[in-house]
Design a protein around this motif. Structure first.
Motif, PDB file in Angstrom:
ATOM      1  N   GLY A   1       0.817  -1.363  -0.003  1.00  0.00           N
ATOM      2  CA  GLY A   1      -0.240  -0.502   0.389  1.00  0.00           C
ATOM      3  C   GLY A   1       0.787   1.245   0.322  1.00  0.00           C
ATOM      4  N   HIS A   2      -0.029   2.272   0.390  1.00  0.00           N
ATOM      5  CA  HIS A   2       0.910   4.057   0.265  1.00  0.00           C
ATOM      6  C   HIS A   2       0.383   4.878   1.253  1.00  0.00           C
ATOM      7  N   GLU A   3       1.056   5.817   1.034  1.00  0.00           N
ATOM      8  CA  GLU A   3       0.515   6.594   2.160  1.00  0.00           C
ATOM      9  C   GLU A   3       0.909   7.826   1.526  1.00  0.00           C
ATOM     10  N   ILE A   4      -0.085   9.287   2.070  1.00  0.00           N
ATOM     11  CA  ILE A   4       0.417  10.210   1.576  1.00  0.00           C
ATOM     12  C   ILE A   4       0.489  11.643   2.707  1.00  0.00           C
ATOM     13  N   SER A   5       1.459  11.920   2.331  1.00  0.00           N
ATOM     14  CA  SER A   5       1.160  13.002   3.654  1.00  0.00           C
ATOM     15  C   SER A   5       1.321  14.441   3.581  1.00  0.00           C
ATOM     16  N   GLU A   6       0.386  15.146   4.275  1.00  0.00           N
ATOM     17  CA  GLU A   6       0.424  16.967   4.174  1.00  0.00           C
ATOM     18  C   GLU A   6       1.333  17.556   3.319  1.00  0.00           C
ATOM     19  N   ASP A   7       2.598  17.141   3.578  1.00  0.00           N
ATOM     20  CA  ASP A   7       3.571  17.845   2.657  1.00  0.00           C
ATOM     21  C   ASP A   7       4.020  17.105   1.404  1.00  0.00           C
ATOM     22  N   GLY A   8       2.905  16.109   0.595  1.00  0.00           N
ATOM     23  CA  GLY A   8       3.541  16.271  -0.016  1.00  0.00           C
ATOM     24  C   GLY A   8       4.368  14.694  -0.566  1.00  0.00           C
ATOM     25  N   VAL A   9       5.181  14.001   0.818  1.00  0.00           N
ATOM     26  CA  VAL A   9       5.656  12.884   1.094  1.00  0.00           C
ATOM     27  C   VAL A   9       4.543  11.950   0.372  1.00  0.00           C
TER      28      VAL A   9
ATOM     29  N   LYS B   1       4.177   1.641   1.667  1.00  0.00           N
ATOM     30  CA  LYS B   1       3.951   0.463   3.025  1.00  0.00           C
ATOM     31  C   LYS B   1       4.133  -0.811   2.545  1.00  0.00           C
ATOM     32  N   TYR B   2       5.087  -1.157   3.449  1.00  0.00           N
ATOM     33  CA  TYR B   2       5.631  -2.312   3.308  1.00  0.00           C
ATOM     34  C   TYR B   2       4.644  -3.997   3.549  1.00  0.00           C
ATOM     35  N   SER B   3       5.280  -5.093   3.718  1.00  0.00           N
ATOM     36  CA  SER B   3       4.459  -5.891   4.613  1.00  0.00           C
ATOM     37  C   SER B   3       4.158  -6.098   5.654  1.00  0.00           C
ATOM     38  N   ASN B   4       5.963  -5.463   6.394  1.00  0.00           N
ATOM     39  CA  ASN B   4       6.056  -5.882   7.654  1.00  0.00           C
ATOM     40  C   ASN B   4       5.166  -4.106   7.990  1.00  0.00           C
ATOM     41  N   GLY B   5       4.900  -3.285   7.825  1.00  0.00           N
ATOM     42  CA  GLY B   5       4.578  -2.281   8.007  1.00  0.00           C
ATOM     43  C   GLY B   5       5.161  -1.321   8.557  1.00  0.00           C
ATOM     44  N   LYS B   6       6.676  -1.119   7.622  1.00  0.00           N
ATOM     45  CA  LYS B   6       7.499   0.202   7.277  1.00  0.00           C
ATOM     46  C   LYS B   6       6.957   0.594   6.349  1.00  0.00           C
ATOM     47  N   LEU B   7       6.908   2.374   6.387  1.00  0.00           N
ATOM     48  CA  LEU B   7       6.940   3.323   5.753  1.00  0.00           C
ATOM     49  C   LEU B   7       8.111   3.381   5.122  1.00  0.00           C
ATOM     50  N   GLU B   8       8.196   3.441   3.882  1.00  0.00           N
ATOM     51  CA  GLU B   8       9.530   4.401   3.127  1.00  0.00           C
ATOM     52  C   GLU B   8       9.049   5.414   2.158  1.00  0.00           C
TER      53      GLU B   8
END
Length: 400
Positions: free
Chosen positions: A287-295, A299-306
């Motif tokens: 999956g993926h996430e997008i922050s307010e500052d546009g980063v 999201k990896y299967s181990n829960g880490k966000l890169e």
């Protein structure tokens, strides 16, 4: 007074109202278009030279203006790739022609190749993200931009290099007492490797700690405490030697630096207060996430966000003077000012809302009122033309 002039004035008025009806029609048709900015028709009188005894009727000219700087309301959705800008700024998108454009239409969808395209088929652009520094942008150009691709990283593994291990060692233990705990580290191929930490009391207020992998010592350190049970010097670290490929079946466990500065010797049971090591096992993008500052984070299967990308934003001095094109996009014009690049939440740029869309700033009630006014005014101008035509017929018939 010229009858021909009167007729031309009527035609001028009808053309002006037709232009107004055209903008009203566009606005109503795009009332549900995400990020659409309404157009309006402004009127200006056209005066011809006249004498005291004769008046030459002029006409009216029109100029179309766009309310691009007027922000619409927000509609929240269930898709994290739907993006809205709260404040100033525009997304940078690339068309099929390879040219970059500005837009506020953030209804992006992930494509089969991993790129994000909005409903008009324009691809979202940004910069590669660096964990050590912000991406370098070209302030007045689009150089360095790249397509944001959510599938650009598949399986990934990161070897461990640093860690923290803080424990409490019981102060009343006898000399020679040992206690063991462990931490999991990751080698260069993402395999987990168990490290054993053995604490031994070697004297009053003094302990040794040994780090071992698979029964072999790879690092050691002496911990000395004061009368209050605190380390006499900080920071205190233990650095291990690297474990090579011959031992790890082709992989490598790099040298590790473990910070033990939070270790204490107090009259309580042995307890691990903090224990962690960086790195991660082989993981796939889920999956993926997008922050307010546009980063853009993957999201990896181990829960880490890169962090992988930084969404680019642009602005101009006069947004209302941008040139609109098909697909709800804009380009720079002579009157808009130069395009200045930046990031969301930085300076005058607004923040990015993930899972939201900016609505059209069209007011249907206002547009319907304008439509009725234009209809009435068009009819009135047609009557002027019709009256002038009838008078011309009377003038021609005077010869009979």
């Amino acid at each position: 007074m010229s009858l021909y002039g009167t007729m031309r004035t009527g035609v001028s008025g009808m053309n002006a109202q037709a232009n107004r009806l055209s903008t009203v029609g566009d606005n109503i048709a795009n009332a549900s278009t995400a990020g659409y900015k309404k157009a309006s028709t402004q009127f200006s009188s056209l005066i011809l030279p006249s004498s005291e005894g004769s008046y030459n009727s002029g006409g009216v000219t029109t100029n179309v203006r766009y309310s691009i700087s007027s922000q619409g309301t927000f509609t929240y959705t269930t898709s994290s790739t739907d993006l809205a800008i709260n404040g100033r700024g525009f997304f940078i998108v690339q068309g099929s022609d390879g040219i970059e454009y500005l837009t506020r239409a953030g209804n992006f969808t992930g494509m089969s190749d991993g790129t994000l395209q909005n409903a008009a088929g324009f691809t979202l652009m940004g910069y590669q993200y660096s964990t050590t520094e912000d991406p370098t942008i070209v302030v007045n150009g689009f150089d360095g931009l790249t397509e944001i691709n959510l599938s650009s990283a598949s399986l990934t593994a990161t070897a461990s290099t640093t860690g923290v291990l803080d424990v409490n060692l019981r102060a009343t233990e006898a000399v020679g007492y040992t206690k063991t705990t462990s931490l999991v580290a990751y080698d260069s191929q993402g395999n987990s490797r168990l490290l054993e930490f053995t604490y031994e009391k070697i004297a009053d207020n003094q302990w040794s700690v040994d780090v071992a992998y698979d029964g072999t010592s790879i690092g050691s350190q002496t911990l000395t405490f004061d009368v209050n049970g605190q380390l006499t010097a900080t920071p205190v670290t233990v650095t291990t030697t690297a474990v090579g490929a011959a031992t790890l079946a082709g992989a490598e466990l790099p040298s590790l630096t473990i910070d033990m500065s939070g270790t204490t010797q107090l009259g309580a049971d042995f307890k691990v207060g903090n224990g962690k090591i960086d790195g991660n096992a082989a993981s796939d993008v889920v999956g993926h996430e997008i922050s307010e500052d546009g980063v853009v984070y993957l999201k990896y299967s181990n829960g880490k966000l890169e962090p992988k990308y930084r969404i680019a934003m642009a602005d101009v001095q006069s947004p209302d003077q941008l040139k609109p094109l098909a697909g709800n996009v804009y380009t720079q014009s002579n009157d808009s000012g130069v395009i200045v690049m930046g990031y969301a939440g930085n300076g005058s740029y607004g923040t990015i809302l993930s899972g939201a869309l900016e609505d059209s700033n069209v007011d249907i009630a206002e547009e319907l009122t304008s439509m009725i006014e234009s209809q009435r005014n068009y009819t009135a101008n047609s009557k002027v033309f019709q009256t002038g035509s009838e008078l011309m017929e009377v003038l021609v018939n005077l010869k009979r």
